[in-house]
Motif scaffolding. Structure first.
Motif, short mmCIF file in Angstrom:
data_model
loop_
_atom_site.label_atom_id
_atom_site.label_comp_id
_atom_site.label_asym_id
_atom_site.label_seq_id
_atom_site.Cartn_x
_atom_site.Cartn_y
_atom_site.Cartn_z
N PRO A 152 0.92 -1.34 -0.13
CA PRO A 152 0.03 -0.07 0.23
C PRO A 152 0.82 1.25 0.02
CG PRO A 152 -0.87 -1.51 1.65
CD PRO A 152 0.54 -1.97 1.38
N SER A 153 0.35 2.41 -0.45
CA SER A 153 1.14 3.68 -0.71
C SER A 153 1.34 4.38 0.79
CB SER A 153 0.38 4.49 -1.56
OG SER A 153 0.59 3.87 -3.01
N ALA A 154 1.77 3.60 1.67
CA ALA A 154 1.97 4.34 3.01
C ALA A 154 3.44 3.80 3.42
CB ALA A 154 0.76 3.60 3.98
N LEU A 155 4.07 4.94 4.14
CA LEU A 155 5.45 4.77 4.57
C LEU A 155 5.57 3.58 5.73
CD1 LEU A 155 6.72 8.33 4.83
CD2 LEU A 155 7.21 6.61 3.12
N ASP A 156 4.36 3.64 6.45
CA ASP A 156 4.51 2.30 7.41
C ASP A 156 4.81 1.07 6.74
OD1 ASP A 156 4.38 4.22 9.34
OD2 ASP A 156 2.11 4.04 9.87
N GLU A 157 3.94 1.04 5.76
CA GLU A 157 3.90 -0.55 4.89
C GLU A 157 5.52 -0.76 4.32
OE1 GLU A 157 1.70 -2.42 4.99
OE2 GLU A 157 0.26 -1.31 5.93
N LEU A 158 5.95 0.24 3.93
CA LEU A 158 7.46 0.41 3.31
C LEU A 158 8.30 -0.05 4.40
CD1 LEU A 158 9.02 0.65 0.88
CD2 LEU A 158 9.31 3.06 1.43
N LYS A 159 8.11 0.38 5.56
CA LYS A 159 9.28 0.22 6.69
C LYS A 159 8.80 -1.33 7.17
CE LYS A 159 9.15 4.83 8.49
NZ LYS A 159 8.74 5.77 9.66
N ALA A 160 7.62 -1.63 7.06
CA ALA A 160 7.23 -3.08 7.70
C ALA A 160 8.09 -4.06 6.54
CB ALA A 160 5.86 -3.45 7.63
N ALA A 161 7.99 -3.77 5.29
CA ALA A 161 8.49 -4.77 4.40
C ALA A 161 10.20 -4.78 4.53
CB ALA A 161 8.15 -4.19 2.92
N SER A 162 10.79 -3.84 5.02
CA SER A 162 12.22 -3.54 5.25
C SER A 162 12.48 -4.57 6.28
CB SER A 162 12.68 -2.30 5.43
OG SER A 162 12.35 -1.85 6.77
N ARG A 163 11.61 -4.79 7.26
CA ARG A 163 11.79 -5.67 8.36
C ARG A 163 11.62 -7.10 8.09
NH1 ARG A 163 8.73 -1.60 10.96
NH2 ARG A 163 6.84 -3.19 11.13
N PHE A 164 10.82 -7.52 7.10
CA PHE A 164 10.33 -8.79 7.04
C PHE A 164 11.28 -9.22 5.73
CE2 PHE A 164 6.16 -7.37 8.65
CZ PHE A 164 6.40 -7.87 9.87
N ALA A 165 11.75 -8.34 5.01
CA ALA A 165 12.42 -9.02 3.82
C ALA A 165 13.62 -9.64 4.01
CB ALA A 165 12.91 -7.58 3.00
N LYS A 166 14.29 -10.46 2.94
CA LYS A 166 15.29 -11.23 3.06
C LYS A 166 16.44 -10.87 2.22
CE LYS A 166 12.86 -15.61 3.78
NZ LYS A 166 12.60 -16.89 3.04
N LYS A 167 17.86 -10.87 2.59
CA LYS A 167 18.72 -10.37 1.99
C LYS A 167 18.71 -10.73 0.50
CE LYS A 167 23.81 -9.50 2.13
NZ LYS A 167 23.66 -8.00 2.27
N GLY A 168 18.73 -9.74 -0.27
CA GLY A 168 18.67 -9.81 -1.80
C GLY A 168 17.28 -9.74 -2.51
N ASP A 169 16.34 -9.48 -1.63
CA ASP A 169 14.93 -9.17 -2.32
C ASP A 169 14.99 -7.89 -3.05
OD1 ASP A 169 13.86 -11.43 -1.30
OD2 ASP A 169 12.49 -10.58 0.52
N VAL A 170 14.25 -7.74 -3.80
CA VAL A 170 14.15 -6.69 -4.76
C VAL A 170 12.87 -5.52 -4.44
CG1 VAL A 170 13.78 -5.83 -6.98
CG2 VAL A 170 15.26 -7.57 -6.68
N LEU A 171 13.19 -4.60 -4.42
CA LEU A 171 12.23 -3.44 -4.17
C LEU A 171 11.89 -2.42 -5.30
CD1 LEU A 171 9.93 -1.92 -2.31
CD2 LEU A 171 11.98 -0.80 -1.17
N PHE A 172 10.82 -2.47 -5.94
CA PHE A 172 10.52 -1.68 -6.96
C PHE A 172 9.66 -0.40 -6.41
CE2 PHE A 172 11.18 -4.97 -10.09
CZ PHE A 172 11.35 -4.37 -11.00
N ILE A 173 10.12 0.98 -6.96
CA ILE A 173 9.66 2.09 -6.35
C ILE A 173 8.91 2.76 -7.46
CG2 ILE A 173 9.63 4.40 -5.11
CD1 ILE A 173 12.59 2.04 -4.40
N ILE A 174 7.69 2.66 -7.73
CA ILE A 174 7.27 3.54 -9.11
C ILE A 174 6.70 4.68 -8.53
CG2 ILE A 174 5.32 3.10 -10.77
CD1 ILE A 174 5.24 -0.06 -10.06
N SER A 175 7.39 5.89 -9.34
CA SER A 175 7.05 7.10 -8.84
C SER A 175 6.82 7.67 -10.07
CB SER A 175 8.05 7.68 -7.81
OG SER A 175 7.92 8.98 -7.79
N PHE A 176 5.92 8.92 -10.08
CA PHE A 176 5.74 9.68 -11.68
C PHE A 176 6.88 10.38 -11.94
CE2 PHE A 176 4.10 13.03 -14.38
CZ PHE A 176 3.53 12.42 -15.31
N THR A 177 7.43 11.22 -10.97
CA THR A 177 8.67 12.02 -11.19
C THR A 177 9.89 11.60 -10.39
OG1 THR A 177 8.25 13.35 -9.22
CG2 THR A 177 6.99 14.07 -11.25
N GLY A 178 9.76 10.74 -9.32
CA GLY A 178 11.09 10.46 -8.63
C GLY A 178 11.56 11.40 -7.72
#
Length: 269
Positions: A152-178
């Motif tokens: 979901p487009s929420a920073l808390d979800e992004l932080k949570a994913a970083s805690r559960f991720a395993k080393k080598g996982d990929v994170l795509f960030i889709i942003s219109f302007t960057g």
């Protein structure tokens, strides 16, 4: 000569409330107002003649005479059926050709390697159009056997994913302007405290802050649905982004097959 509505649109931030009311009235009644003298229009609107003259200057007109001339043109155009030229198919074809050229010029082998090594691919988006693209990317990755999760487009979800991720996982960030400062700052923090992710930016702008922060960056153009002579409507199609995803997935599958053939050759030797 610039279209009167365009001049009003471009000058909107310069106008005060009184001037906005004046121009709104004349735009809504161009035929009647074009027949009035400056004195009569001022009297009708309960404003001074100088107020109308200053408005003309703010719009970029030489004076009231030019405003009357433009109102005549506007009145005549209102009586004609409006036809907005639509070159969407032609422009879309051209943009897709450009996307293909861009794709062929890029070497995505390191990205494919990271995708192949990832146990989970996370996809974070910054808006509802971007979220649709994220869903499509996740589906295409699933089709080729990769586990993808849309956040979901929420920073808390992004932080949570970083805690559960395993080393080598990929994170795509889709942003219109960057150039979303909040997201970019969070990515910088994650990179400092978390070395698990391989980051991929997917943005519309060729030069942006996000692209400078990540290991992989991908750019997609957008295209307007119509050539709107009066207003910048912001109605754009993201078709090239979907096309680019299809190219990436197709090439990723080919890359996987080539890797498999290389292994068979090495085993045979």
């Amino acid at each position: 000569m610039a279209n009167l509505r365009s001049m009003v649109y471009d000058s909107n931030t310069k106008l005060n409330d009184s001037e906005k009311q004046i121009i709104q009235y004349v735009l809504n009644n161009p035929n009647d107002c074009s027949k009035l003298s400056l004195a009569k229009l001022a009297k009708k609107l309960y404003v001074s003649e100088s107020a109308i003259f200053r408005l003309c200057k703010k719009l970029g007109l030489s004076g009231y005479s030019e405003l009357k001339f433009d109102l005549v043109e506007l009145a005549e155009s209102n009586q004609k059926p409006v036809k907005i030229e639509n070159n969407f198919a032609k422009e879309l074809s051209k943009v897709n050709v450009d996307v293909l050229k861009y794709f062929k010029q890029r070497d995505f082998n390191s990205l494919y390697r990271d995708l192949d090594n990832a146990s989970t691919i996370y996809i974070y988006s910054t808006g509802w159009q971007q979220e649709l693209i994220a869903q499509y990317l996740a589906h295409e990755l699933f089709v080729v056997g990769k586990n993808a999760t849309v956040l979901p487009s929420a920073l808390d979800e992004l932080k949570a994913a970083s805690r559960f991720a395993k080393k080598g996982d990929v994170l795509f960030i889709i942003s219109f302007t960057g150039d979303n400062n909040t997201i970019n700052e969070e990515i910088m923090k994650l990179e400092l405290i978390n070395d698990k992710f391989k980051y991929v930016s997917f943005t519309n702008m060729m030069q942006n802050k996000l692209a400078s922060l990540v290991q992989h960056n991908i750019y997609f153009p957008t295209i307007a649905f119509t050539d709107d002579a009066d207003f910048k409507s912001g109605k754009v199609a993201f078709t090239p982004a979907y096309y680019l995803i299809d190219l990436l997935i197709s090439e990723y599958v080919a890359w996987q097959q080539n890797q498999g053939e290389d292994v068979e050759i090495n085993v045979g030797n």
